[in-house]
Design an enzyme around this catalytic site. Structure first.
Site, PDB file in Angstrom:
ATOM      1  N   CYS A 124       0.873  -1.186   0.000  1.00  0.00           N
ATOM      2  CA  CYS A 124       0.000   0.000   0.000  1.00  0.00           C
ATOM      3  C   CYS A 124       0.901   1.225   0.000  1.00  0.00           C
ATOM      4  O   CYS A 124       0.956   1.983   0.965  1.00  0.00           O
ATOM      5  CB  CYS A 124      -0.925  -0.013   1.211  1.00  0.00           C
ATOM      6  SG  CYS A 124      -1.957  -1.484   1.342  1.00  0.00           S
ATOM      7  N   ALA A 125       1.607   1.426  -1.100  1.00  0.00           N
ATOM      8  CA  ALA A 125       2.721   2.376  -1.124  1.00  0.00           C
ATOM      9  C   ALA A 125       2.292   3.828  -1.061  1.00  0.00           C
ATOM     10  O   ALA A 125       3.032   4.679  -0.572  1.00  0.00           O
ATOM     11  CB  ALA A 125       3.567   2.143  -2.377  1.00  0.00           C
ATOM     12  N   GLY A 157       6.533   7.168   0.731  1.00  0.00           N
ATOM     13  CA  GLY A 157       7.469   7.535   1.794  1.00  0.00           C
ATOM     14  C   GLY A 157       8.239   6.356   2.348  1.00  0.00           C
ATOM     15  O   GLY A 157       9.457   6.425   2.559  1.00  0.00           O
ATOM     16  N   LYS A 158       7.558   5.246   2.582  1.00  0.00           N
ATOM     17  CA  LYS A 158       8.239   4.068   3.120  1.00  0.00           C
ATOM     18  C   LYS A 158       9.081   3.355   2.073  1.00  0.00           C
ATOM     19  O   LYS A 158      10.121   2.772   2.381  1.00  0.00           O
ATOM     20  CB  LYS A 158       7.229   3.126   3.771  1.00  0.00           C
ATOM     21  CG  LYS A 158       6.676   3.690   5.088  1.00  0.00           C
ATOM     22  CD  LYS A 158       5.772   2.706   5.802  1.00  0.00           C
ATOM     23  CE  LYS A 158       5.389   3.252   7.187  1.00  0.00           C
ATOM     24  NZ  LYS A 158       4.679   4.528   7.122  1.00  0.00           N
ATOM     25  N   ASP A 177      -0.091   0.109  -5.451  1.00  0.00           N
ATOM     26  CA  ASP A 177      -1.250   0.733  -4.832  1.00  0.00           C
ATOM     27  C   ASP A 177      -2.389   0.730  -5.850  1.00  0.00           C
ATOM     28  O   ASP A 177      -2.147   0.571  -7.051  1.00  0.00           O
ATOM     29  CB  ASP A 177      -0.928   2.172  -4.395  1.00  0.00           C
ATOM     30  CG  ASP A 177      -1.804   2.642  -3.244  1.00  0.00           C
ATOM     31  OD1 ASP A 177      -3.007   2.864  -3.480  1.00  0.00           O
ATOM     32  OD2 ASP A 177      -1.296   2.774  -2.128  1.00  0.00           O
ATOM     33  N   ASP A 221       1.526  -0.967   4.798  1.00  0.00           N
ATOM     34  CA  ASP A 221       1.145   0.234   5.551  1.00  0.00           C
ATOM     35  C   ASP A 221      -0.322   0.458   5.237  1.00  0.00           C
ATOM     36  O   ASP A 221      -0.682   1.206   4.333  1.00  0.00           O
ATOM     37  CB  ASP A 221       2.012   1.407   5.108  1.00  0.00           C
ATOM     38  CG  ASP A 221       1.781   2.656   5.945  1.00  0.00           C
ATOM     39  OD1 ASP A 221       1.022   2.579   6.933  1.00  0.00           O
ATOM     40  OD2 ASP A 221       2.324   3.715   5.595  1.00  0.00           O
ATOM     41  N   CYS A 276      -1.236   3.368  11.216  1.00  0.00           N
ATOM     42  CA  CYS A 276      -1.026   4.576  12.031  1.00  0.00           C
ATOM     43  C   CYS A 276      -2.299   4.814  12.848  1.00  0.00           C
ATOM     44  O   CYS A 276      -2.885   5.894  12.815  1.00  0.00           O
ATOM     45  CB  CYS A 276      -0.659   5.778  11.171  1.00  0.00           C
ATOM     46  SG  CYS A 276      -1.771   6.123   9.809  1.00  0.00           S
TER      47      CYS A 276
END
Length: 383
Positions: free
Chosen positions: A201-202, A206-207, A225, A271, A324
Site C-alpha cells: 500500500c505504497a 514515503g516508506k 497501490d 502500511d 497509524c
C-alpha cells in the site's frame, strides 16, 4: 487585517473545514492554503494568526461543530481578547448573542470509548491532539548536511527533528519529511541489500524511499497501490532521491494477486489504510470525519490487504503489518485474527528505537514516544 477580520477569516475557514469533514472534502491544511492563495492581501502575520485560531478551535472540539462560528465561540468562551473581536465591524463577525458555542471535548464519545478499550488512557488521548513535531529523514548521500537547529533522533541515524516552521522546501532532494515513528516502524521490515521487497500500500512512497535507503539502493522494491494519483507522486520523489531500485505497479482492485504473481518478495510491507488516529496531531479535524461505518469498512480493507500480502510473500518470507492507528480493532485484533486463520505463520519479536510491546506487535504513541501513533507486527510465513 484587523483582529476582528482575522476572527472572521477563521470562522470562514472553519465553515469550509466543517463542511469538508461532513462531505469527505479536502483536508484542513489544503483548505487553509487555498483560502490564502485567493487572498494575497493577507500578510504572513495575518496568515499565521488565522491559522493558529483555526487549529486551536479544531483541537478544542472533539465532536464536529455545526459551523465555524460555533467552533470559534467555544474558543472565545475563555478568551476575553478573542471575545472582543466579535464586534460587528465591517470585516469582523457579528456580536455574540445568546447563541451556544459548540461543546468541548477531546474526541467523539464513541472513539474515546474505543481508545480506552484499546488501552489508551485519558492522558494518552489528550496527547493525540497536541502539536506534532517536524521530522525529516536525510538522504544517505546527504547524511552530513548541517541543518540549523535540528536535533538528532535516538536510534535513527538519518532522522532529524527540525524547529517548527523550518523551510523544508529548500531542502528538497536532500531530506524527506517523515515522522520519526514512521521511520522506526519501517525498520521492522529488516530490509537489506539484495532483497526483493513489496510495498503493498505504497501511496506516495514515503516508506519505499526509506526502504531503498536501508537497502543501500541494492535489490528490488515493488511499490504498488490502487490509487493512481497517489502512486504517480512516487516516481519524481524516487528520482530526486536517486532511488533507482523502486518500480511502481498500479493494482486493479480484485485482481491484486495476479498483478503481483511475479514478485515473490522476501518481505511484504503493508502500511494499511486506517483511521489515522495516530496522526491526529497533524490532522486534528480527522476526528470529525471518522464514523463507525467508515471504521468497519477500513477494518474489512485491512483484512483484505493482509490476505494479499500473505499470498505474495515467498515461503519463509516475512509480512510486516503497519497501521497509524491506536485502535486495537485495526492493529492487534487484525494480527490475532490473521494468525488464527493462517496456521504455520508466527509473530516475530521486534526491537525498535521506540514503542512498547502490545499483543503480537509493538505500539508507538505520541505521549510515550513523541512520535505519531503506530501499531506494527512482523509475521513469518511457513517454509
Amino acid at each position: 487585517m484587523t483582529p476582528a477580520a482575522r476572527t472572521q477569516a477563521a470562522i470562514e475557514l472553519l465553515d469550509a473545514i466543517v463542511t469538508a469533514a461532513h462531505d469527505g472534502g479536502a483536508a484542513a491544511d489544503t483548505l487553509v492554503s487555498r483560502y490564502f492563495g485567493q487572498r494575497r492581501y493577507a500578510g504572513s502575520k495575518d496568515r499565521r494568526a488565522v491559522r493558529e485560531l483555526v487549529y486551536a478551535a479544531i483541537r478544542r472540539l472533539g465532536e464536529r461543530p455545526a459551523n465555524g462560528r460555533a467552533a470559534l465561540l467555544a474558543l472565545a468562551a475563555t478568551d476575553p481578547v478573542l471575545t472582543a473581536t466579535f464586534d460587528g465591524s465591517t470585516h469582523g463577525p457579528a456580536p455574540i448573542g445568546d447563541e451556544a458555542p459548540a461543546p468541548e471535548g477531546l474526541h467523539p464519545r464513541w472513539l474515546e470509548e474505543l481508545l480506552a478499550a484499546s488501552g489508551i488512557d485519558a492522558d494518552e488521548q489528550r496527547a493525540l491532539i497536541d502539536r506534532a513535531p517536524l521530522d525529516v529523514r536525510l538522504h544517505p548521500d546527504h547524511a552530513d548536511i548541517e541543518l540549523p537547529g535540528a536535533e538528532p533522533v535516538a536510534g535513527l541515524p538519518l532522522a532529524r527533528r527540525l524547529a517548527a516552521g523550518s523551510d523544508v522546501v529548500a531542502l528538497a532532494g536532500r531530506v524527506e519529511v517523515q515522522d520519526a515513528g514512521s521511520q522506526a516502524v519501517t525498520l521492522a521490515a529488516d530490509a537489506r541489500a539484495g532483497m526483493t521487497v513489496l510495498d503493498l500500500c505504497a501511496g506516495a512512497g514515503g516508506k519505499s524511499l526509506a526502504l531503498a535507503a536501508l537497502m543501500a539502493n541494492d535489490g528490488r522494491i515493488v511499490a504498488s497501490d490502487i490509487d493512481r494519483a497517489r502512486l504517480s507522486r512516487l516516481a519524481p520523489r524516487a528520482a530526486k532521491a536517486e532511488a533507482t531500485i523502486i518500480e511502481t505497479r498500479l493494482l486493479d482492485p480484485g485482481h491484486e494477486a495476479e498483478a503481483l504473481a511475479d514478485v515473490a518478495p522476501d518481505v511484504a510491507l503493508i502500511d494499511a489504510p486506517c483511521s489515522g488516529t495516530g496522526t491526529w496531531r497533524r490532522n486534528p479535524e480527522a476526528r470529525w470525519r471518522l464514523t463507525p461505518a467508515r471504521l468497519d469498512r477500513l477494518i474489512e480493507t485491512q483484512a483484505h490487504v493482509l490476505s494479499i500480502g500473505a499470498g505474495a510473500v515467498k515461503p519463509g518470507g516475512a509480512l510486516v503489518y503497519i497501521v497509524c492507528s491506536l485502535l486495537d480493532a485495526e492493529g492487534a485484533a487484525q494480527v490475532d485474527a490473521f494468525l488464527a486463520a493462517h496456521p504455520g505463520w508466527q509473530a516475530e519479536p521486534l526491537a525498535l528505537p521506540f514503542g512498547r510491546p502490545h499483543h503480537a506487535g509493538v505500539r508507538l504513541t505520541p505521549k510515550h514516544d513523541g512520535t505519531d501513533g503506530f501499531f506494527v507486527a512482523r509475521l513469518r510465513a511457513p517454509c
